[in-house]
Design an enzyme around this catalytic site. Structure first.
Site, PDB file in Angstrom:
ATOM      1  N   ASP A 182       1.095  -1.323  -0.179  1.00  0.00           N
ATOM      2  CA  ASP A 182      -0.254  -0.004   0.399  1.00  0.00           C
ATOM      3  C   ASP A 182       0.671   1.205  -0.046  1.00  0.00           C
ATOM      4  O   ASP A 182       2.231   1.465   0.433  1.00  0.00           O
ATOM      5  CB  ASP A 182      -0.478   0.377   1.471  1.00  0.00           C
ATOM      6  CG  ASP A 182      -0.705  -0.501   2.537  1.00  0.00           C
ATOM      7  OD1 ASP A 182       1.128  -0.200   2.838  1.00  0.00           O
ATOM      8  OD2 ASP A 182      -0.556  -0.446   3.346  1.00  0.00           O
ATOM      9  N   ASP A 208      -7.131  -2.535  14.291  1.00  0.00           N
ATOM     10  CA  ASP A 208      -8.496  -2.932  14.043  1.00  0.00           C
ATOM     11  C   ASP A 208      -8.556  -3.729  12.889  1.00  0.00           C
ATOM     12  O   ASP A 208      -9.333  -4.072  12.903  1.00  0.00           O
ATOM     13  CB  ASP A 208      -8.569  -1.736  13.495  1.00  0.00           C
ATOM     14  CG  ASP A 208      -8.219  -1.290  11.638  1.00  0.00           C
ATOM     15  OD1 ASP A 208      -7.166  -1.466  12.222  1.00  0.00           O
ATOM     16  OD2 ASP A 208      -8.878   0.053  11.660  1.00  0.00           O
ATOM     17  N   HIS A 210      -6.678  -4.932  10.504  1.00  0.00           N
ATOM     18  CA  HIS A 210      -6.276  -4.551   8.727  1.00  0.00           C
ATOM     19  C   HIS A 210      -5.136  -5.136   8.422  1.00  0.00           C
ATOM     20  O   HIS A 210      -3.811  -5.193   9.048  1.00  0.00           O
ATOM     21  CB  HIS A 210      -6.231  -2.188   8.100  1.00  0.00           C
ATOM     22  CG  HIS A 210      -4.950  -2.005   9.042  1.00  0.00           C
ATOM     23  ND1 HIS A 210      -5.297  -0.852   8.928  1.00  0.00           N
ATOM     24  CD2 HIS A 210      -3.801  -2.019   8.322  1.00  0.00           C
ATOM     25  CE1 HIS A 210      -3.746  -0.200   9.457  1.00  0.00           C
ATOM     26  NE2 HIS A 210      -3.132  -1.250   8.815  1.00  0.00           N
ATOM     27  N   GLU A 250      -9.080  -1.962   5.410  1.00  0.00           N
ATOM     28  CA  GLU A 250      -9.932  -1.072   7.309  1.00  0.00           C
ATOM     29  C   GLU A 250     -11.050  -2.114   7.240  1.00  0.00           C
ATOM     30  O   GLU A 250     -11.742  -2.909   5.879  1.00  0.00           O
ATOM     31  CB  GLU A 250     -10.160   0.091   6.701  1.00  0.00           C
ATOM     32  CG  GLU A 250      -9.182   1.572   6.568  1.00  0.00           C
ATOM     33  CD  GLU A 250      -8.655   1.249   8.140  1.00  0.00           C
ATOM     34  OE1 GLU A 250      -8.033   0.471   9.031  1.00  0.00           O
ATOM     35  OE2 GLU A 250      -7.932   2.267   8.520  1.00  0.00           O
TER      36      GLU A 250
HETATM   37  C1  GLP Z   1       0.060   0.295   8.757  1.00  0.00           C
HETATM   38  C2  GLP Z   1       0.270  -0.969   7.213  1.00  0.00           C
HETATM   39  C3  GLP Z   1       0.288  -1.876   7.300  1.00  0.00           C
HETATM   40  C4  GLP Z   1       0.517  -2.112   8.980  1.00  0.00           C
HETATM   41  C5  GLP Z   1      -0.236  -1.904   9.804  1.00  0.00           C
HETATM   42  C6  GLP Z   1       0.600  -2.221  11.498  1.00  0.00           C
HETATM   43  O1  GLP Z   1       0.187   1.499   8.212  1.00  0.00           O
HETATM   44  N1  GLP Z   1      -1.334  -0.359   6.261  1.00  0.00           N
HETATM   45  O2  GLP Z   1       0.281  -2.915   6.689  1.00  0.00           O
HETATM   46  O3  GLP Z   1       0.791  -3.510   9.322  1.00  0.00           O
HETATM   47  O4  GLP Z   1      -0.439  -0.580   9.301  1.00  0.00           O
HETATM   48  O5  GLP Z   1       1.454  -0.692  11.424  1.00  0.00           O
HETATM   49  P1  GLP Z   1       2.886  -1.472  13.214  1.00  0.00           P
HETATM   50  O6  GLP Z   1       3.373  -2.469  12.369  1.00  0.00           O
HETATM   51  O7  GLP Z   1       3.639   0.292  12.589  1.00  0.00           O
HETATM   52  O8  GLP Z   1       2.119  -1.592  14.215  1.00  0.00           O
END
Ligand code: GLP
Length: 252
Positions: free
Chosen positions: A77, A146, A148, A153
């Site tokens: 993404d 959440d 995702h 989402e």
């Molecule tokens: C991000 C990404 C996800 C990621 C998630 C958790 O912004 N879009 O791919 O797994 O949110 O982020 P973090 O590893 O910083 O907790």
């Protein structure tokens, strides 16, 4: 390390004392898969979770154990809109944490373009690239608090193709730590849908910290639901979870 298998759930869950151990075990999987095939197709995630894994890959590459010279990468993404040169863009994040430190040719990097003028057209372009390869060999995943994956989402449905998504308040709050102010966090993102993630030949999901425990419980033990998009992985043909004990605290 503890290996958990739950009745009716056809995938392993590995629980480690620390984030470091979980990351290194996940890195071993990436390394051994990469060694099988020089033209490896590697799906990548951003966020703080995979940083330690990426550092391990950099070390292995510097030691000559693996090479990215024929690898192609596909990121999950990118924020929208965002200038790819902005240091908060996911492209900049990937450069800082992996790409600039390994022998990956620039032209082998694939990520949605956060500066595209037409996000719907950009989503179609990226999905065509993903369909053309038929699925990455290995997809690295983190998980949002959440549930995702990528930026899919919680929703009423699973969206299969790459699409433009409105980020939830919770995600904007979670990710505001990377920005100067919450108001600087982009409100949208272009994300691979659940389709391309499910087409990956193998998935590994890493999670650490108490703030992921509830999402992990839903992903692993809950009935699959688009309200927790990671729960779709229960239908994946080859998925494994690498958790520290805090992220696993609701399933132990
Ligand atoms: C991000 C990404 C996800 C990621 C998630 C958790 O912004 N879009 O791919 O797994 O949110 O982020 P973090 O590893 O910083 O907790």
């Amino acid at each position: 390390m503890k290996r958990l298998v739950f009745p009716g759930k056809n995938f392993p869950v590995y629980v480690f004392d620390t984030y470091e151990e979980a990351s290194l075990a996940a890195a071993e999987v990436v390394v051994s898969e990469m060694k099988k095939k020089p033209e490896f197709l590697l799906g990548l995630a951003t966020g703080s979770t995979p940083v330690r894994l990426y550092r391990a890959l950099i070390e292995k590459c510097r030691a000559g154990e693996i090479s990215f010279s024929r690898v192609k990468t596909y990121n999950l993404d990118e924020y929208y809109p965002i200038d790819p040169k902005n240091e908060q863009s996911f492209l900049a994040f990937m450069k800082a944490n992996l790409f600039d430190h390994v022998d990956l040719p620039k032209e082998n990097i694939h990520i949605p373009n956060g500066a595209a003028t037409d996000p719907a057209a950009e989503a179609v372009r990226y999905e065509e690239e993903l369909l053309a390869i038929g699925g990455v060999d290995l997809q690295v995943l983190g998980i949002g608090s959440d549930g995702h994956i990528g930026f899919n989402e919680p929703a009423d449905e699973f969206i299969l193709p790459t699409h433009l998504v409105t980020l939830t308040e919770q995600t904007i709050n979670d990710n505001s730590r990377f920005f100067r102010a919450k108001s600087d966090v982009p409100t949208h993102a272009l994300t691979m849908g659940v389709g391309a993630i499910m087409r990956a030949k193998k998935c590994i999901l890493i999670a650490n910290g108490k703030n992921k425990a509830e999402a992990i419980r839903g992903a692993i033990l809950g009935d699959p639901t688009p309200k927790n998009q990671a729960s779709a992985l229960q239908f994946h043909r080859d998925v494994a979870f690498y958790l520290d004990k805090d992220a696993a605290s609701e399933i132990l």
